[in-house]
Structure formats: C-alpha cells, structure tokens
Design a protein around this motif. Sequence first.
Motif, PDB file in Angstrom:
ATOM      1  N   GLU A  47      38.578   4.751 -19.601  1.00  0.00           N
ATOM      2  CA  GLU A  47      39.453   4.588 -18.435  1.00  0.00           C
ATOM      3  C   GLU A  47      38.623   4.162 -17.225  1.00  0.00           C
ATOM      4  O   GLU A  47      37.475   4.574 -17.065  1.00  0.00           O
ATOM      5  CB  GLU A  47      40.206   5.894 -18.151  1.00  0.00           C
ATOM      6  CG  GLU A  47      41.190   6.256 -19.251  1.00  0.00           C
ATOM      7  CD  GLU A  47      42.077   7.438 -18.884  1.00  0.00           C
ATOM      8  OE1 GLU A  47      42.230   7.728 -17.681  1.00  0.00           O
ATOM      9  OE2 GLU A  47      42.607   8.082 -19.811  1.00  0.00           O
ATOM     10  N   SER A  48      39.225   3.329 -16.384  1.00  0.00           N
ATOM     11  CA  SER A  48      38.479   2.767 -15.252  1.00  0.00           C
ATOM     12  C   SER A  48      38.303   3.782 -14.138  1.00  0.00           C
ATOM     13  O   SER A  48      39.173   4.630 -13.906  1.00  0.00           O
ATOM     14  CB  SER A  48      39.211   1.535 -14.704  1.00  0.00           C
ATOM     15  OG  SER A  48      40.474   1.903 -14.197  1.00  0.00           O
ATOM     16  N   MET A  49      37.186   3.681 -13.450  1.00  0.00           N
ATOM     17  CA  MET A  49      36.869   4.598 -12.350  1.00  0.00           C
ATOM     18  C   MET A  49      36.372   3.768 -11.162  1.00  0.00           C
ATOM     19  O   MET A  49      35.175   3.740 -10.845  1.00  0.00           O
ATOM     20  CB  MET A  49      35.792   5.595 -12.813  1.00  0.00           C
ATOM     21  CG  MET A  49      35.626   6.796 -11.914  1.00  0.00           C
ATOM     22  SD  MET A  49      37.049   7.891 -11.946  1.00  0.00           S
ATOM     23  CE  MET A  49      36.486   9.132 -10.767  1.00  0.00           C
ATOM     24  N   GLU A  54      46.789   6.564 -21.553  1.00  0.00           N
ATOM     25  CA  GLU A  54      45.520   6.204 -20.902  1.00  0.00           C
ATOM     26  C   GLU A  54      45.464   6.674 -19.449  1.00  0.00           C
ATOM     27  O   GLU A  54      45.001   5.957 -18.567  1.00  0.00           O
ATOM     28  CB  GLU A  54      45.294   4.682 -20.990  1.00  0.00           C
ATOM     29  CG  GLU A  54      45.225   4.180 -22.424  1.00  0.00           C
ATOM     30  CD  GLU A  54      44.972   2.686 -22.509  1.00  0.00           C
ATOM     31  OE1 GLU A  54      44.964   2.020 -21.451  1.00  0.00           O
ATOM     32  OE2 GLU A  54      44.756   2.189 -23.625  1.00  0.00           O
ATOM     33  N   ARG A  55      45.939   7.885 -19.205  1.00  0.00           N
ATOM     34  CA  ARG A  55      45.902   8.465 -17.861  1.00  0.00           C
ATOM     35  C   ARG A  55      45.276   9.857 -17.889  1.00  0.00           C
ATOM     36  O   ARG A  55      45.670  10.760 -17.168  1.00  0.00           O
ATOM     37  CB  ARG A  55      47.323   8.520 -17.282  1.00  0.00           C
ATOM     38  CG  ARG A  55      47.952   7.144 -17.148  1.00  0.00           C
ATOM     39  CD  ARG A  55      49.447   7.187 -16.949  1.00  0.00           C
ATOM     40  NE  ARG A  55      49.819   7.622 -15.616  1.00  0.00           N
ATOM     41  CZ  ARG A  55      51.070   7.797 -15.228  1.00  0.00           C
ATOM     42  NH1 ARG A  55      52.066   7.581 -16.069  1.00  0.00           N
ATOM     43  NH2 ARG A  55      51.346   8.190 -14.002  1.00  0.00           N
ATOM     44  N   THR A  56      44.280  10.016 -18.758  1.00  0.00           N
ATOM     45  CA  THR A  56      43.612  11.314 -18.894  1.00  0.00           C
ATOM     46  C   THR A  56      42.898  11.705 -17.604  1.00  0.00           C
ATOM     47  O   THR A  56      42.784  12.893 -17.279  1.00  0.00           O
ATOM     48  CB  THR A  56      42.607  11.272 -20.071  1.00  0.00           C
ATOM     49  OG1 THR A  56      43.326  10.958 -21.275  1.00  0.00           O
ATOM     50  CG2 THR A  56      41.906  12.610 -20.247  1.00  0.00           C
ATOM     51  N   LEU A  57      42.418  10.721 -16.842  1.00  0.00           N
ATOM     52  CA  LEU A  57      41.781  11.028 -15.560  1.00  0.00           C
ATOM     53  C   LEU A  57      42.761  11.713 -14.608  1.00  0.00           C
ATOM     54  O   LEU A  57      42.386  12.632 -13.866  1.00  0.00           O
ATOM     55  CB  LEU A  57      41.223   9.756 -14.915  1.00  0.00           C
ATOM     56  CG  LEU A  57      39.882   9.249 -15.447  1.00  0.00           C
ATOM     57  CD1 LEU A  57      39.562   7.884 -14.871  1.00  0.00           C
ATOM     58  CD2 LEU A  57      38.759  10.241 -15.130  1.00  0.00           C
ATOM     59  N   GLU A  58      44.022  11.294 -14.640  1.00  0.00           N
ATOM     60  CA  GLU A  58      45.022  11.940 -13.791  1.00  0.00           C
ATOM     61  C   GLU A  58      45.273  13.380 -14.245  1.00  0.00           C
ATOM     62  O   GLU A  58      45.498  14.270 -13.423  1.00  0.00           O
ATOM     63  CB  GLU A  58      46.327  11.143 -13.822  1.00  0.00           C
ATOM     64  CG  GLU A  58      46.231   9.787 -13.121  1.00  0.00           C
ATOM     65  CD  GLU A  58      47.576   9.091 -13.051  1.00  0.00           C
ATOM     66  OE1 GLU A  58      48.559   9.731 -12.615  1.00  0.00           O
ATOM     67  OE2 GLU A  58      47.640   7.908 -13.431  1.00  0.00           O
TER      68      GLU A  58
END
Length: 317
Positions: free
Chosen positions: A277-279, A109-113
């Motif tokens: 994922e949170s933003m 769950e770190r696709t934003l990174e």
Amino acid sequence: MVTYNVETGPGPDRKKRTRAGFLYGFGAYGIWGLLPLYFILLLPATAYEIVSARVLFSLIFCLILLALTRSLGAMKQLFRDGKAAIALMIAGLLIAGNWLLYTVATTTERTLEASLGYFINPIVAVLLGVIVLREKLRPLQWAAIVVGCLAVLVMSVFYGSVPWLSLGLAFSFGFYGLVKSTIGSRYPALVTLTGETAAIAPLALVGMIFLNSQGQVTLFSEGAGHFWLLASSGIITAVPLLLFGSAAARLPLSTVGMIQYVAPIGQFILAIAVLGESMPLERWIGFGIVWCAVLLMILDAVRAPRARRLQRKRNTA
C-alpha cells in the motif's frame, strides 16, 4: 474496557505470572496484527459473508469450549441477568460493525486505514471516558486528545475527506469497550464472547441466507480448503480474545494498554512491506501526528502509576 484483578503472588510465582502475561498479551495482539493476511486468504468471499461466517463459527467454537469446560451453566446465569444480556446484545452489534469495517479495509487494500483506526482507538477510549463516564483526565491525556484531533483535521485536509473508516473502527471498538465495562468481570471472557455472538447470530444467519439468494455465498463453492479457512474464523476470533483475557488477569491494565500497540504496528508493517500500500508524504505526516499522540498516551501510562505510588507515600508519611 473490562477491569481485571491482578494476582500478586510472592517472588518467583509473581515473576512466572508476569512472564506468562507478556506471552499471552503479545500472542493476542500478534494474531490481531496478522489478521489482514487471513482475510485476504478468504477472498473471493465478500466482507459480509466473512463477518457472518465469523459470527456463526465463533458461536459454534465457543459453545464447544463451554461444553468441554463444563461452563454451559454460566450461560444460563448470564441470560437470566437482564442488564448483562442487553449489554451483550449491544456489544455484539458494535463488535460486528467493527469486524465489518475491518474486513472491508483489509480486503480492499486499505489496511493502513485499519492500522490508523487502532492507533486512534486508545485516544477515543479516553475521550469517551470523559464524555460518558465524566472521568477526570491528566494533563498528558488531554494533550493526547488534542494532538489526536489535530491529526484527524490534518488528514481531512490532505485527503480531501474525513478518514471515516479509521474513525469508525476506533469509535465502534471504543463504545464496545465502554459497553463491556458495564458488565465488569462478573463473567469469564469465554462466556461473554459466547453471549455476544449468540445475540447477533440470528442476524448473521439471515445475512447468509440473503447472500445465498443473491448467489454470493462462497462457503461451499470454492473447495474444501476455502470452507475450512472460513470455518476457522471461529478459532481465529476466540483464541486471541482468550489470550487477552489471560494476559489481563496477570498484568497491570496499563501494561496491557501498551502491548495493544503491537496490533496496529503489525498491520502498518504488513500494509507497506507485504501488501504494497502506498505511503505518500501527506500520509506520513498524518500518521506522524497520531504517533505523537500515542507517545503521550504511553508516557502518561508510565508516569501515572509512579505518581500514585508517590502520593500514597506522602499520605502515609
């Protein structure tokens, strides 16, 4: 980054090549943008198993393609080229590290990174060009690097730690491109990809054996569907790379450079809209600064060819 020659045929032929180039380019980066969904489907396989399987099945798939296209002779020529063989071994280790970081990000769950890493990557590539190749930068490129460094600093303050995963992805892929540039366009993309995977296949095989001894291999234990999903990693790896090679042969490198942002944009949208994922505000601020750096890079890519054309006109006047 590998440099490709762009054929410039007359009239309709050139337009057809350009259209095909855009289709290939968007196809390649579109697939890369959707990869997080594929890796999630591979669970409960660990990131280590996924990367090991990706290397081994990629090698099998590439060897089949080389046999079908009667290009196995090019592999013999490649391994006789000592410098190229060493470069591909280093490239293989770098891309395997990149794949591992990316798989860890997308399965935890770190696709934003991961998305952030690929937004930063072009800036890192320019920075490596300055440090390693002693390239001279244009003002907008310098501005992009400064803004990119500012973004990392701001995110480090907001998050309480340096975004190591994003930087790891950016620098591993940046160094990968740098190493591949030493080979140039002497060998087709399929041949170099086969060489890279062949160089690191023994490590992947040892990794699989070790994971199996720990009871952590899911390749044969989760049913036929899971097996074929993992086996498909060879196709998932090779196809976008071949599409990219076809795009780069038909489009200017600056155009391909702008298309590359399709992948992190796709990852960013997936992370928020599909994966939930949170933003929070501080993350928006960090991404916003990075996007400013990206816009500077795009503006430079648009302006640089025009400036070169004007300079040539002045020189011939």
